[in-house]
Design a protein around this motif. Structure first.
Motif, PDB file in Angstrom:
ATOM      1  N   ARG A  75     -57.542   6.530  14.342  1.00  0.00           N
ATOM      2  CA  ARG A  75     -58.060   7.528  15.278  1.00  0.00           C
ATOM      3  C   ARG A  75     -57.562   8.935  14.958  1.00  0.00           C
ATOM      4  O   ARG A  75     -58.232   9.918  15.254  1.00  0.00           O
ATOM      5  CB  ARG A  75     -57.661   7.163  16.713  1.00  0.00           C
ATOM      6  N   TYR A  76     -56.370   9.048  14.347  1.00  0.00           N
ATOM      7  CA  TYR A  76     -55.772  10.343  14.070  1.00  0.00           C
ATOM      8  C   TYR A  76     -55.552  10.517  12.567  1.00  0.00           C
ATOM      9  O   TYR A  76     -55.261   9.543  11.853  1.00  0.00           O
ATOM     10  CB  TYR A  76     -54.442  10.486  14.812  1.00  0.00           C
ATOM     11  N   GLY A 107     -52.012  20.191  10.386  1.00  0.00           N
ATOM     12  CA  GLY A 107     -53.074  19.921  11.337  1.00  0.00           C
ATOM     13  C   GLY A 107     -53.295  18.444  11.545  1.00  0.00           C
ATOM     14  O   GLY A 107     -53.071  17.627  10.651  1.00  0.00           O
ATOM     15  N   CYS A 108     -53.733  18.110  12.740  1.00  0.00           N
ATOM     16  CA  CYS A 108     -54.081  16.730  13.076  1.00  0.00           C
ATOM     17  C   CYS A 108     -55.443  16.736  13.752  1.00  0.00           C
ATOM     18  O   CYS A 108     -55.673  17.512  14.692  1.00  0.00           O
ATOM     19  CB  CYS A 108     -53.031  16.130  14.010  1.00  0.00           C
ATOM     20  N   CYS A 109     -56.337  15.896  13.244  1.00  0.00           N
ATOM     21  CA  CYS A 109     -57.660  15.749  13.846  1.00  0.00           C
ATOM     22  C   CYS A 109     -57.768  14.381  14.517  1.00  0.00           C
ATOM     23  O   CYS A 109     -57.140  13.413  14.095  1.00  0.00           O
ATOM     24  CB  CYS A 109     -58.755  15.902  12.797  1.00  0.00           C
ATOM     25  N   GLU A 110     -58.584  14.327  15.542  1.00  0.00           N
ATOM     26  CA  GLU A 110     -58.778  13.095  16.310  1.00  0.00           C
ATOM     27  C   GLU A 110     -60.247  12.694  16.262  1.00  0.00           C
ATOM     28  O   GLU A 110     -61.138  13.520  16.451  1.00  0.00           O
ATOM     29  CB  GLU A 110     -58.341  13.311  17.760  1.00  0.00           C
ATOM     30  N   ARG A 111     -60.483  11.417  16.026  1.00  0.00           N
ATOM     31  CA  ARG A 111     -61.850  10.879  16.084  1.00  0.00           C
ATOM     32  C   ARG A 111     -61.942  10.002  17.317  1.00  0.00           C
ATOM     33  O   ARG A 111     -61.453   8.875  17.347  1.00  0.00           O
ATOM     34  CB  ARG A 111     -62.162  10.084  14.826  1.00  0.00           C
ATOM     35  N   LYS A 112     -62.606  10.530  18.348  1.00  0.00           N
ATOM     36  CA  LYS A 112     -62.716   9.787  19.601  1.00  0.00           C
ATOM     37  C   LYS A 112     -63.816   8.750  19.567  1.00  0.00           C
ATOM     38  O   LYS A 112     -63.752   7.738  20.269  1.00  0.00           O
ATOM     39  CB  LYS A 112     -62.947  10.759  20.761  1.00  0.00           C
ATOM     40  N   SER A 113     -64.845   9.027  18.782  1.00  0.00           N
ATOM     41  CA  SER A 113     -65.961   8.086  18.654  1.00  0.00           C
ATOM     42  C   SER A 113     -66.651   8.370  17.328  1.00  0.00           C
ATOM     43  O   SER A 113     -66.229   9.253  16.569  1.00  0.00           O
ATOM     44  CB  SER A 113     -66.949   8.246  19.811  1.00  0.00           C
ATOM     45  N   ARG A 114     -67.712   7.655  17.060  1.00  0.00           N
ATOM     46  CA  ARG A 114     -68.445   7.834  15.810  1.00  0.00           C
ATOM     47  C   ARG A 114     -68.934   9.266  15.644  1.00  0.00           C
ATOM     48  O   ARG A 114     -69.000   9.789  14.517  1.00  0.00           O
ATOM     49  CB  ARG A 114     -69.630   6.865  15.782  1.00  0.00           C
ATOM     50  N   ASP A 115     -69.246   9.936  16.740  1.00  0.00           N
ATOM     51  CA  ASP A 115     -69.856  11.263  16.667  1.00  0.00           C
ATOM     52  C   ASP A 115     -68.922  12.400  17.083  1.00  0.00           C
ATOM     53  O   ASP A 115     -69.330  13.557  17.081  1.00  0.00           O
ATOM     54  CB  ASP A 115     -71.113  11.306  17.556  1.00  0.00           C
ATOM     55  N   ILE A 116     -67.682  12.074  17.465  1.00  0.00           N
ATOM     56  CA  ILE A 116     -66.780  13.122  17.946  1.00  0.00           C
ATOM     57  C   ILE A 116     -65.531  13.141  17.074  1.00  0.00           C
ATOM     58  O   ILE A 116     -64.688  12.243  17.130  1.00  0.00           O
ATOM     59  CB  ILE A 116     -66.382  12.893  19.412  1.00  0.00           C
ATOM     60  N   PHE A 117     -65.423  14.180  16.235  1.00  0.00           N
ATOM     61  CA  PHE A 117     -64.270  14.391  15.359  1.00  0.00           C
ATOM     62  C   PHE A 117     -63.824  15.822  15.597  1.00  0.00           C
ATOM     63  O   PHE A 117     -64.566  16.767  15.319  1.00  0.00           O
ATOM     64  CB  PHE A 117     -64.683  14.186  13.899  1.00  0.00           C
ATOM     65  N   LYS A 118     -62.629  15.998  16.151  1.00  0.00           N
ATOM     66  CA  LYS A 118     -62.231  17.347  16.556  1.00  0.00           C
ATOM     67  C   LYS A 118     -60.736  17.559  16.371  1.00  0.00           C
ATOM     68  O   LYS A 118     -59.978  16.640  16.071  1.00  0.00           O
ATOM     69  CB  LYS A 118     -62.611  17.592  18.014  1.00  0.00           C
ATOM     70  N   PRO A 368     -62.346  11.395   6.417  1.00  0.00           N
ATOM     71  CA  PRO A 368     -61.685  12.101   7.533  1.00  0.00           C
ATOM     72  C   PRO A 368     -60.504  12.948   7.070  1.00  0.00           C
ATOM     73  O   PRO A 368     -60.213  13.986   7.676  1.00  0.00           O
ATOM     74  CB  PRO A 368     -61.220  10.962   8.452  1.00  0.00           C
ATOM     75  N   ILE A 369     -59.817  12.511   6.013  1.00  0.00           N
ATOM     76  CA  ILE A 369     -58.725  13.321   5.478  1.00  0.00           C
ATOM     77  C   ILE A 369     -59.276  14.570   4.800  1.00  0.00           C
ATOM     78  O   ILE A 369     -58.708  15.665   4.914  1.00  0.00           O
ATOM     79  CB  ILE A 369     -57.873  12.503   4.495  1.00  0.00           C
ATOM     80  N   PHE A 370     -60.403  14.434   4.110  1.00  0.00           N
ATOM     81  CA  PHE A 370     -61.055  15.603   3.517  1.00  0.00           C
ATOM     82  C   PHE A 370     -61.406  16.619   4.606  1.00  0.00           C
ATOM     83  O   PHE A 370     -61.174  17.827   4.454  1.00  0.00           O
ATOM     84  CB  PHE A 370     -62.304  15.173   2.760  1.00  0.00           C
ATOM     85  N   PHE A 375     -60.098  21.591   7.535  1.00  0.00           N
ATOM     86  CA  PHE A 375     -59.734  22.204   8.812  1.00  0.00           C
ATOM     87  C   PHE A 375     -58.438  22.990   8.680  1.00  0.00           C
ATOM     88  O   PHE A 375     -58.340  24.146   9.132  1.00  0.00           O
ATOM     89  CB  PHE A 375     -59.608  21.098   9.864  1.00  0.00           C
ATOM     90  N   CYS A 376     -57.439  22.400   8.035  1.00  0.00           N
ATOM     91  CA  CYS A 376     -56.148  23.084   7.867  1.00  0.00           C
ATOM     92  C   CYS A 376     -56.307  24.345   7.025  1.00  0.00           C
ATOM     93  O   CYS A 376     -55.805  25.426   7.390  1.00  0.00           O
ATOM     94  CB  CYS A 376     -55.135  22.149   7.215  1.00  0.00           C
ATOM     95  N   LYS A 377     -56.992  24.233   5.899  1.00  0.00           N
ATOM     96  CA  LYS A 377     -57.122  25.373   4.998  1.00  0.00           C
ATOM     97  C   LYS A 377     -57.927  26.512   5.617  1.00  0.00           C
ATOM     98  O   LYS A 377     -57.751  27.673   5.238  1.00  0.00           O
ATOM     99  CB  LYS A 377     -57.738  24.910   3.674  1.00  0.00           C
ATOM    100  N   SER A 378     -58.789  26.178   6.573  1.00  0.00           N
ATOM    101  CA  SER A 378     -59.569  27.232   7.240  1.00  0.00           C
ATOM    102  C   SER A 378     -58.690  28.103   8.129  1.00  0.00           C
ATOM    103  O   SER A 378     -59.119  29.173   8.571  1.00  0.00           O
ATOM    104  CB  SER A 378     -60.689  26.605   8.070  1.00  0.00           C
ATOM    105  N   HIS A 379     -57.461  27.677   8.408  1.00  0.00           N
ATOM    106  CA  HIS A 379     -56.552  28.430   9.268  1.00  0.00           C
ATOM    107  C   HIS A 379     -55.552  29.271   8.486  1.00  0.00           C
ATOM    108  O   HIS A 379     -54.656  29.876   9.077  1.00  0.00           O
ATOM    109  CB  HIS A 379     -55.817  27.488  10.228  1.00  0.00           C
ATOM    110  N   TYR A 380     -55.697  29.297   7.176  1.00  0.00           N
ATOM    111  CA  TYR A 380     -54.833  30.179   6.390  1.00  0.00           C
ATOM    112  C   TYR A 380     -55.179  31.637   6.648  1.00  0.00           C
ATOM    113  O   TYR A 380     -56.353  32.007   6.794  1.00  0.00           O
ATOM    114  CB  TYR A 380     -55.010  29.910   4.899  1.00  0.00           C
TER     115      TYR A 380
END
Length: 390
Positions: A75-76, A107-118, A368-370, A375-380
């Motif tokens: 999930r994470y 950074g840590c991303c969460e996948r709550k469901s098939r369509d929700i990755f945030k 999901p790791i990609f 996501f992390c690199k976009s915050h540089y």
């Protein structure tokens, strides 16, 4: 000369001289970067199984039915990234040392469901790394904190700094005693990079601790951490007791490495695993072996290698193989082989869709790791802003 270097020289009186040498952004693959790769075991004795199935066999096939029908357990997804900069040389007394800057993003991303990755959490820091002789009164943490506070007050006079709410989060001091890495400037640079790297890996572990404190990780909600779980306490900015306590948070965490030393472990016959790993067929894994950390006596890992894809053509024989690690929290602990197969089936599923054409490491990537890396690199913060500021 940038505003930070001006501040250092102005407030140092005649103690410091900054030479205004060329500023460099050091790429992640810079040959001078201090690496944290796994290290081979020195003795080629037979490997010890760390899974419940102790059959003497080199590889295990992950059943097709398990791959198709497996229920997602991840999930994470966690990734850390850093950039470092050589910004100047400074004379302190009769010696010259490099001044380094860095920025880290964890950074840590969460996948709550098939369509929700945030986004679940993001941590970003701007850092300066200076020689420990810069702290001439031996004030330690208090000196570093107060120096940052005063420096940031000065920086707020710059409009774009105030508008973007930029601050130097920490001043890190690297050792200059010459006991372990020599006294030349490249080794000083590596020591400074190591302090920046340590800040990143410490934040990775603290983020996992926060997940556990929030009861986010359990048998149905695992975390994939990009890269090895073998953190070295020597390269940590945390107190040793605090660092040791963080290990208890890794029950439902797996480290997945895209690059690794295939010679790390011997198999049950005492032969290095490299040939077995290279010969893995699609959706096969090696047996799980115990790896005792050379960095932290008493810490062991369950390690296995898995081929993710069903392809006949590969750039190398390791192109679509990943190294998998789980921390063994108890002496003599082994993983249930059914759990290993379930984890492996999930990892195979996480390899699709692919990021081919976007990342050169696509064959080893979990999608999901990609996404989390992106996501992390976009915050540089832009390198030009960093270099103009220092």
């Amino acid at each position: 000369m940038g505003r930070i270097l001006e501040y250092i020289q102005k407030n140092g009186g005649s103690k410091y001289i900054c030479y205004q040498t060329r500023k460099l952004s050091l790429e992640a693959n810079d040959k001078d970067m201090l690496l944290y790769d796994d290290k081979p075991i020195s003795e080629a004795k037979a490997g010890v199984f760390a899974e419940s199935d102790r059959k003497r066999m080199p590889v295990v096939r992950i059943p097709d039915a398990l791959i198709r029908k497996t229920i997602p357990i991840f999930r994470y997804f966690l990734d850390g990234s850093r950039r470092t900069y050589k910004v100047d040389d400074i004379a302190i007394g009769k010696n010259i040392f490099p001044i380094m800057a860095g920025q880290i993003v964890v950074g840590c991303c969460e996948r709550k469901s098939r369509d929700i990755f945030k986004k679940y959490d993001i941590r970003r820091e701007l850092l300066m790394a200076m020689p420990d002789e810069f702290d001439d009164d031996d004030g330690g943490e208090n000196f570093c904190r107060l120096y940052c506070e005063n420096l940031n007050k000065d920086l707020q006079n710059i409009r774009f700094v105030a508008e973007k709410e930029l601050t130097i989060d920490k001043l890190l001091l690297y050792q200059t005693d010459g006991k372990s890495l020599g006294k030349d400037k490249d080794n000083y640079k590596n020591r400074a990079i190591a302090r920046v790297q340590a800040e990143m890996t410490d934040n990775e572990q603290l983020l996992v601790a926060d997940l556990c404190a929030g009861n986010k990780l359990d048998d149905d909600s695992w975390l994939i951490k990009d890269g090895s779980l073998e953190y070295n306490p020597r390269y940590s900015n945390l107190e040793r007791t605090q660092w040791n306590n963080l290990r208890a948070n890794y029950r439902h965490v797996i480290g997945v490495s895209k690059s690794f030393d295939p010679q790390l472990l011997p198999d049950y016959e005492g032969h290095r695993l490299a040939k077995t790993i290279a010969s893995l067929k699609p959706f096969h894994r090696t047996k799980v072996y115990r790896y005792d950390s050379a960095h932290t006596p008493g810490t062991s890992f369950a390690v296995w290698y898995l081929r993710l894809r069903d392809k006949n053509f590969r750039e190398t024989q390791f192109s679509d193989v990943v190294k998998c690690e789980v921390v063994l929290l108890r002496e003599g602990q082994t993983l249930d082989s059914e759990l290993v197969d379930t984890i492996s089936a999930n990892l195979i599923q996480e390899a699709y869709p692919v990021c081919h054409g976007t990342d050169s490491r696509w064959a080893n990537h979990l999608y999901p790791i990609f996404l989390t890396e992106s996501f992390c690199k976009s915050h540089y913060i832009d390198n030009n802003i960093i270099l103009s500021l220092v």
